[in-house]
Design an enzyme around this catalytic site. Structure first.
Site, PDB file in Angstrom:
ATOM      1  CD  GLN A  96      -2.881  -0.948   0.501  1.00 39.09           C
ATOM      2  OE1 GLN A  96      -2.984   0.141  -0.088  1.00 39.09           O
ATOM      3  NE2 GLN A  96      -3.385  -2.072   0.027  1.00 39.09           N
ATOM      4  CB  CYS A 236      -6.609 -10.220   1.209  1.00 41.63           C
ATOM      5  SG  CYS A 236      -5.726  -8.674   0.784  1.00 41.63           S
TER       6      CYS A 236
HETATM    7  C1  LIG Z   1      -2.642  -6.972  -0.727  1.00 37.39           C
HETATM    8  C2  LIG Z   1      -1.416  -6.586   0.711  1.00 37.39           C
HETATM    9  C3  LIG Z   1      -0.691  -7.651   0.744  1.00 37.39           C
HETATM   10  C4  LIG Z   1      -0.757  -8.894  -0.004  1.00 37.39           C
HETATM   11  O1  LIG Z   1      -0.520  -9.150  -1.240  1.00 37.39           O
HETATM   12  P1  LIG Z   1      -0.836  -9.919  -2.425  1.00 37.39           P
HETATM   13  O2  LIG Z   1       0.074  -9.368  -3.894  1.00 37.39           O
HETATM   14  O3  LIG Z   1      -2.460 -10.158  -2.297  1.00 37.39           O
HETATM   15  O4  LIG Z   1      -0.316 -11.279  -2.226  1.00 37.39           O
HETATM   16  C5  LIG Z   1       0.005  -7.468   1.514  1.00 37.39           C
HETATM   17  N1  LIG Z   1       0.578  -6.741   2.597  1.00 37.39           N
HETATM   18  C6  LIG Z   1      -0.504  -6.009   2.337  1.00 37.39           C
HETATM   19  C7  LIG Z   1      -0.575  -4.554   3.631  1.00 37.39           C
HETATM   20  C8  LIG Z   1      -1.462  -5.637   1.731  1.00 37.39           C
HETATM   21  O5  LIG Z   1      -2.346  -4.603   1.068  1.00 37.39           O
END
Ligand SMILES: *Cc1c(COP(=O)(O)O)cnc(C)c1O
Length: 287
Positions: A96, A236
């Site tokens: 993020q 997620c």
């Molecule tokens: C979405 C997210 C992840 C995981 O990313 P993916 O590509 O969906 O595995 C890890 N850390 C944060 C802070 C996220 O927002």
């Protein structure tokens, strides 16, 4: 993070925070099962990492650039100074934030990026200083200097690189516009009786609140019916009716955590769309 954690020297621990993403907490749990010492620290009400509790034996510190549910931006420079003082590696989860903030790679040893969050598909990117030794997660051939076995995923690498270039070009010009739009969403959430969550410093595109008397799921359905995509907790973990671990870690009650609502804007979001979202929020939250 897991690859560095598996190389932790004897007596040194992984340190992370209870409000981190499952991607980090799940890897921490795995390290613990493998017998490594793991310390999970609390956050404050905004979701900010409490640095005062980082133990002397920290060998690897893993923190998000910004929290994915609250949008709170973490004090990376202070964590980096602390990691240096402890002679610990610092892993920064940059999934993020790169659309709005330049990831401070010069301060960290490892950083991970999610292609999906940048519109680049399911690939990802791991940045690491050359001398950081990692245990591979997949064993096999010696590709990528022994860090990741298997044929290089060139398509994903190009897509993530292109997405990050777009971020670098656009974030300067977009931050103010998006912060104005988010302020309007925050005001609408506040007017409707929500308790605003997160806090400064926050990513400019986040507007979050909890409604203790409501169920986040019901709000999402009502908003979805009006064409507004919002989330409650982490996208997620959507489909799960469990309360957000991030809000619980920040000290919210179960009831509040179940009534959380998150609206985020992107480069494509227009003022007209936000006007429409504000109107819809008023209507849905009045019911
Ligand atoms: C979405 C997210 C992840 C995981 O990313 P993916 O590509 O969906 O595995 C890890 N850390 C944060 C802070 C996220 O927002």
């Amino acid at each position: 993070m897991l690859g560095a954690g598996r190389r932790l020297p004897e007596g040194r621990s992984l340190v992370t925070w209870a409000g981190e993403h499952q991607a980090v907490l799940g890897a921490a749990r795995e390290l613990e099962l493998e017998g490594k010492p793991v310390v999970i620290l609390p956050t404050d009400r905004r979701g900010l990492a409490d640095l005062s509790l980082v133990p002397a034996e920290a060998g690897l510190i893993s923190l998000g650039l910004a929290n994915n549910e609250l949008g709170t931006v973490q004090p990376v420079a202070q964590v980096a100074a602390l990691a240096q003082a402890r002679r610990a590696l610092l892993h920064l989860d940059c999934c993020q934030g790169p659309r709005w903030l330049r990831p401070p790679l010069e301060l960290v040893d490892l950083a991970s990026f999610s292609g999906a969050k940048l519109g680049a598909g399911p690939g990802g990117l791991l940045y690491g200083r050359q001398e950081v030794r990692l245990e591979p997660l997949v064993y096999g051939g010696p590709q990528e200097w022994g860090r990741r076995a298997g044929r290089e995923d060139v398509g994903s690498a190009l897509a993530v690189a292109a997405a990050l270039s777009i971020c670098a070009e656009r974030r300067g010009e977009e931050v103010e516009r998006i912060a104005d739009l988010s302020d309007r969403l925050l005001a609408a959430l506040n007017d409707a009786g929500g308790e605003l969550t997160g806090g400064e410093p926050r990513l400019p595109n986040y507007a979050t609140a909890v409604f203790s008397q409501r169920r986040g799921e019901d709000l999402l359905l009502a908003l979805d019916g009006a064409g507004i995509a919002a989330s409650s907790g982490s996208a997620c973990a959507s489909g799960s009716l469990d309360p957000s671990h991030v809000l619980l870690a920040a000290g919210y009650t179960l009831e509040a955590a179940l009534g959380s609502l998150r609206l985020t804007a992107g480069y494509e979001t227009t003022a007209t769309e936000v006007d429409c979202a504000v109107e819809t929020l008023r209507r849905v939250l009045r019911r």
